[in-house]
Design a protein around this motif. Structure first.
Motif, PDB file in Angstrom:
ATOM      1  N   ARG A 188       0.841  -1.188   0.000  1.00 11.48           N
ATOM      2  CA  ARG A 188       0.000   0.000   0.000  1.00 11.48           C
ATOM      3  C   ARG A 188       0.884   1.249   0.000  1.00 11.48           C
ATOM      4  NH1 ARG A 188      -3.937  -2.081   4.973  1.00 11.48           N
ATOM      5  NH2 ARG A 188      -4.143  -4.211   4.182  1.00 11.48           N
ATOM      6  N   ILE A 189       0.389   2.303  -0.598  1.00  5.76           N
ATOM      7  CA  ILE A 189       1.122   3.572  -0.616  1.00  5.76           C
ATOM      8  C   ILE A 189       0.142   4.716  -0.441  1.00  5.76           C
ATOM      9  CG2 ILE A 189       0.979   3.835  -3.134  1.00  5.76           C
ATOM     10  CD1 ILE A 189       3.831   5.052  -2.988  1.00  5.76           C
ATOM     11  N   GLY A 190       0.588   5.748   0.226  1.00  2.00           N
ATOM     12  CA  GLY A 190      -0.230   6.938   0.395  1.00  2.00           C
ATOM     13  C   GLY A 190       0.593   8.196   0.240  1.00  2.00           C
ATOM     14  N   LEU A 191      -0.074   9.273  -0.049  1.00  2.00           N
ATOM     15  CA  LEU A 191       0.565  10.556  -0.314  1.00  2.00           C
ATOM     16  C   LEU A 191       0.267  11.526   0.816  1.00  2.00           C
ATOM     17  CD1 LEU A 191      -0.623  10.827  -4.035  1.00  2.00           C
ATOM     18  CD2 LEU A 191       1.411   9.648  -3.155  1.00  2.00           C
ATOM     19  N   GLY A 192       1.305  12.181   1.306  1.00  2.00           N
ATOM     20  CA  GLY A 192       1.126  13.164   2.355  1.00  2.00           C
ATOM     21  C   GLY A 192       0.895  14.553   1.798  1.00  2.00           C
ATOM     22  N   ALA A 193       0.333  15.420   2.625  1.00  2.00           N
ATOM     23  CA  ALA A 193       0.081  16.791   2.196  1.00  2.00           C
ATOM     24  C   ALA A 193       1.372  17.503   1.828  1.00  2.00           C
ATOM     25  CB  ALA A 193      -0.653  17.549   3.308  1.00  2.00           C
ATOM     26  N   SER A 194       2.473  17.170   2.499  1.00  3.54           N
ATOM     27  CA  SER A 194       3.748  17.826   2.221  1.00  3.54           C
ATOM     28  C   SER A 194       4.241  17.503   0.817  1.00  3.54           C
ATOM     29  CB  SER A 194       4.793  17.409   3.261  1.00  3.54           C
ATOM     30  OG  SER A 194       4.915  16.001   3.325  1.00  3.54           O
ATOM     31  N   LEU A 195       4.038  16.255   0.359  1.00  2.87           N
ATOM     32  CA  LEU A 195       4.460  15.877  -0.985  1.00  2.87           C
ATOM     33  C   LEU A 195       3.633  16.592  -2.045  1.00  2.87           C
ATOM     34  CD1 LEU A 195       6.177  13.958  -2.833  1.00  2.87           C
ATOM     35  CD2 LEU A 195       4.196  12.422  -2.771  1.00  2.87           C
ATOM     36  N   LEU A 196       2.318  16.537  -1.918  1.00  4.24           N
ATOM     37  CA  LEU A 196       1.457  17.156  -2.917  1.00  4.24           C
ATOM     38  C   LEU A 196       1.604  18.674  -2.905  1.00  4.24           C
ATOM     39  CD1 LEU A 196      -1.788  15.013  -2.598  1.00  4.24           C
ATOM     40  CD2 LEU A 196       0.052  14.817  -4.270  1.00  4.24           C
ATOM     41  N   GLY A 197       1.825  19.243  -1.737  1.00  5.27           N
ATOM     42  CA  GLY A 197       1.962  20.687  -1.628  1.00  5.27           C
ATOM     43  C   GLY A 197       3.157  21.230  -2.383  1.00  5.27           C
ATOM     44  N   GLN A 198       4.219  20.408  -2.521  1.00  6.35           N
ATOM     45  CA  GLN A 198       5.400  20.842  -3.267  1.00  6.35           C
ATOM     46  C   GLN A 198       5.071  21.087  -4.744  1.00  6.35           C
ATOM     47  OE1 GLN A 198       8.477  17.913  -2.792  1.00  6.35           O
ATOM     48  NE2 GLN A 198       8.391  17.982  -0.557  1.00  6.35           N
ATOM     49  N   HIS A 199       4.001  20.441  -5.221  1.00  8.23           N
ATOM     50  CA  HIS A 199       3.637  20.527  -6.630  1.00  8.23           C
ATOM     51  C   HIS A 199       2.389  21.375  -6.851  1.00  8.23           C
ATOM     52  CE1 HIS A 199       6.538  17.398  -7.859  1.00  8.23           C
ATOM     53  NE2 HIS A 199       6.346  16.977  -6.629  1.00  8.23           N
ATOM     54  N   GLY A 200       1.959  22.059  -5.819  1.00  2.32           N
ATOM     55  CA  GLY A 200       0.783  22.902  -5.957  1.00  2.32           C
ATOM     56  C   GLY A 200      -0.502  22.126  -6.105  1.00  2.32           C
ATOM     57  N   THR A 201      -0.460  20.830  -5.735  1.00  2.00           N
ATOM     58  CA  THR A 201      -1.650  19.987  -5.821  1.00  2.00           C
ATOM     59  C   THR A 201      -2.383  20.015  -4.489  1.00  2.00           C
ATOM     60  OG1 THR A 201      -0.553  18.531  -7.394  1.00  2.00           O
ATOM     61  CG2 THR A 201      -2.489  17.654  -6.275  1.00  2.00           C
TER      62      THR A 201
ATOM     63  N   LEU B 188      -5.923  18.737  -2.231  1.00  2.00           N
ATOM     64  CA  LEU B 188      -7.115  17.921  -2.047  1.00  2.00           C
ATOM     65  C   LEU B 188      -7.932  18.562  -0.933  1.00  2.00           C
ATOM     66  CD1 LEU B 188      -5.523  14.357  -2.217  1.00  2.00           C
ATOM     67  CD2 LEU B 188      -6.968  15.435  -3.943  1.00  2.00           C
ATOM     68  N   ARG B 189      -9.222  18.483  -1.026  1.00  2.00           N
ATOM     69  CA  ARG B 189     -10.097  19.243  -0.127  1.00  2.00           C
ATOM     70  C   ARG B 189      -9.824  18.968   1.344  1.00  2.00           C
ATOM     71  NH1 ARG B 189     -16.193  18.492  -1.469  1.00  2.00           N
ATOM     72  NH2 ARG B 189     -16.292  19.717   0.454  1.00  2.00           N
TER      73      ARG B 189
ATOM     74  N   PRO C  53     -17.087  11.155  -7.907  1.00  2.00           N
ATOM     75  CA  PRO C  53     -16.924  12.301  -8.830  1.00  2.00           C
ATOM     76  C   PRO C  53     -17.621  13.566  -8.346  1.00  2.00           C
ATOM     77  CG  PRO C  53     -17.444  10.298 -10.051  1.00  2.00           C
ATOM     78  CD  PRO C  53     -17.624   9.960  -8.597  1.00  2.00           C
ATOM     79  N   GLU C  54     -18.767  13.423  -7.686  1.00  2.00           N
ATOM     80  CA  GLU C  54     -19.539  14.607  -7.288  1.00  2.00           C
ATOM     81  C   GLU C  54     -18.990  15.307  -6.053  1.00  2.00           C
ATOM     82  OE1 GLU C  54     -21.705  10.963  -5.513  1.00  2.00           O
ATOM     83  OE2 GLU C  54     -20.607  11.503  -7.342  1.00  2.00           O
ATOM     84  N   GLN C  55     -17.884  14.837  -5.501  1.00  3.13           N
ATOM     85  CA  GLN C  55     -17.342  15.447  -4.293  1.00  3.13           C
ATOM     86  C   GLN C  55     -16.490  16.679  -4.553  1.00  3.13           C
ATOM     87  OE1 GLN C  55     -16.423  11.253  -2.173  1.00  3.13           O
ATOM     88  NE2 GLN C  55     -15.801  13.010  -0.958  1.00  3.13           N
ATOM     89  N   GLY C  56     -16.272  17.027  -5.809  1.00  2.00           N
ATOM     90  CA  GLY C  56     -15.486  18.216  -6.112  1.00  2.00           C
ATOM     91  C   GLY C  56     -13.995  18.035  -5.940  1.00  2.00           C
ATOM     92  N   GLN C  57     -13.515  16.809  -5.991  1.00  2.00           N
ATOM     93  CA  GLN C  57     -12.094  16.523  -5.900  1.00  2.00           C
ATOM     94  C   GLN C  57     -11.482  16.516  -7.305  1.00  2.00           C
ATOM     95  OE1 GLN C  57     -10.683  16.455  -3.089  1.00  2.00           O
ATOM     96  NE2 GLN C  57     -11.841  15.332  -1.540  1.00  2.00           N
ATOM     97  N   PRO C  58     -10.163  16.642  -7.411  1.00  2.00           N
ATOM     98  CA  PRO C  58      -9.531  16.511  -8.734  1.00  2.00           C
ATOM     99  C   PRO C  58      -9.890  15.174  -9.374  1.00  2.00           C
ATOM    100  CG  PRO C  58      -7.953  17.321  -7.104  1.00  2.00           C
ATOM    101  CD  PRO C  58      -9.178  16.934  -6.340  1.00  2.00           C
TER     102      PRO C  58
ATOM    103  N   TYR D 281      -2.484  12.089   8.365  1.00  2.00           N
ATOM    104  CA  TYR D 281      -3.503  12.030   7.323  1.00  2.00           C
ATOM    105  C   TYR D 281      -2.785  11.786   5.990  1.00  2.00           C
ATOM    106  CZ  TYR D 281      -6.981  14.395  10.380  1.00  2.00           C
ATOM    107  OH  TYR D 281      -7.854  14.730  11.377  1.00  2.00           O
ATOM    108  N   PHE D 282      -3.347  10.892   5.185  1.00  2.00           N
ATOM    109  CA  PHE D 282      -2.751  10.573   3.890  1.00  2.00           C
ATOM    110  C   PHE D 282      -3.858  10.314   2.871  1.00  2.00           C
ATOM    111  CE2 PHE D 282       0.211   9.467   7.193  1.00  2.00           C
ATOM    112  CZ  PHE D 282       1.405  10.016   6.739  1.00  2.00           C
TER     113      PHE D 282
END
Length: 356
Positions: A88-101, A103-104, A201-206, A339-340
């Motif tokens: 299993r793998i998960g993404l942290g806010a710190s990783l996505l934040g580096q790329h301007g990505t 999630l709600r 899809p209706e949750q407004g996420q990417p 949180y991931f």
């Protein structure tokens, strides 16, 4: 020494050895193929009895983590499809934040009421979980993955196991360090698990995040010696169930208790864990639990609480707010976790989530 002091004193001596984990599509060879073919995470299977959780950070924190940095890690996880292992793998806010990505709901896990969080045991750019039939198997697999994780460093790590794990009426159950069987609130089918856990899809996420899931990991130290000093009857009043899962009003474990017929808490106390966590048994919290127990050499023991949900606010965070002031709080101390976000199967999400 009071219960809270008994938990805090040894916990402050523990450094950088805890963790959590996230589902990917390589959950055993056949299950992984099915997930990839369907394009959906498979969250309904019973968890493997042993697991290791590893949080990783980029070594060069000042540079964006490139897409190529993740490829060796993902390839290693794919190779663990033999021998009944799960990866299993998960993404942290710190990783996505580096790329301007964004999630709600994804951010660094805040300290909730009663937490004493060690920053060295929290968060991470990437979170891995490897699970399998034996502790030796998952340790060997973890070494294999980490040997190819060039450019990454371990932030924290922990091993866990499920005691007396079994599946009853489609629900994965296990005994926790307080000797109580838990998991009766889990969904009883793959479809029900997907309904609770997978982003829609209706949750407004990417778009790339649809079909993924949010995971919360909480490393909870449990005052087992102090708990064991209390009579079983007292423990059952605190939990709100018998040790085997039966309700205090006599309702069988797999059925719904009728709290409305006990408005003053004469049978099931109003501050019991199960009553606060899910006051309306007809609408259980929209989460899927997958937790493990842990034991460390310094006498620290407790639970790696893990849950999946499509909405953090409606899932874990709503439950956690209701649990403030519960009778069991004095026996528990959360020291780490995070949180991931678990991406959907395949690798299409990499190009969209990790911008150049």
């Amino acid at each position: 020494m009071n219960r809270r002091a008994a938990l805090i004193a040894p916990a402050t001596a523990v450094v950088a050895t805890v963790g959590g984990g996230l589902w990917l599509s390589c959950q055993g060879r056949e299950t992984g193929k099915a997930a990839a073919a369907s394009g959906r995470l498979q969250l309904g299977q019973p968890p493997a009895p042993h697991a290791v959780f590893v949080s990783l950070d980029r070594r060069d924190g000042g540079r964006k983590a490139r897409r190529n940095d993740l490829k060796p890690v993902l390839e290693s996880l794919d190779e663990l499809q033999v021998g009944g292992l799960e990866a299993r793998i998960g993404l942290g806010a710190s990783l996505l934040g580096q790329h301007g990505t964004t999630l709600r709901h994804l951010r660094s896990m805040p300290a909730h009421a009663g937490d004493v969080l060690d920053p060295h045991q929290c968060h991470g750019d990437v979170l891995l979980q490897i699970a399998g039939p034996t502790a030796g198997a998952v340790r060997t697999a973890a070494r294999q993955v980490l040997s190819r994780a060039h450019g990454w460093r371990v932030r924290w790590r922990i091993e866990g196991a499920q005691a007396a794990g079994e599946t009853v009426d489609g629900r994965a159950l296990a005994r926790n360090p307080f000797h109580f069987t838990e998991g009766f609130g889990n969904p009883d089918s793959q479809h029900a698990a997907n309904e609770r856990a997978l982003v829609r899809p209706e949750q407004g996420q990417p778009k790339w995040a649809v079909g993924g899931t949010y995971q919360v990991v909480r490393i909870i130290r449990m005052a087992t010696e102090l708990w064991d000093a209390d009579p079983v009857e007292t423990q059952e009043q605190i939990i709100g169930r018998r040790r085997d899962g039966r309700w205090l009003d006599g309702t069988p474990a797999g059925e719904r208790a009728n709290f409305a017929s006990d408005p003053k808490g004469k049978l099931t106390p109003l501050d019991s864990h199960v009553r606060l966590a899910a006051p309306n048994r007809r609408t259980p919290p929209p989460i899927l639990r997958r937790s493990y127990s842990y034991v460390r050499d310094d006498g620290d023991r407790g639970m790696i609480f893990s849950c999946f949900q499509r909405d953090l606010a409606e899932g874990f965070e709503a439950v956690q707010r209701r649990l403030e002031g519960e009778a069991m709080a004095k026996y528990l101390l959360t020291t780490g976790g995070g949180y991931f976000f678990v991406p959907p199967p395949g690798d299409a999400w990499i190009e969209r989530a990790l911008h150049p």
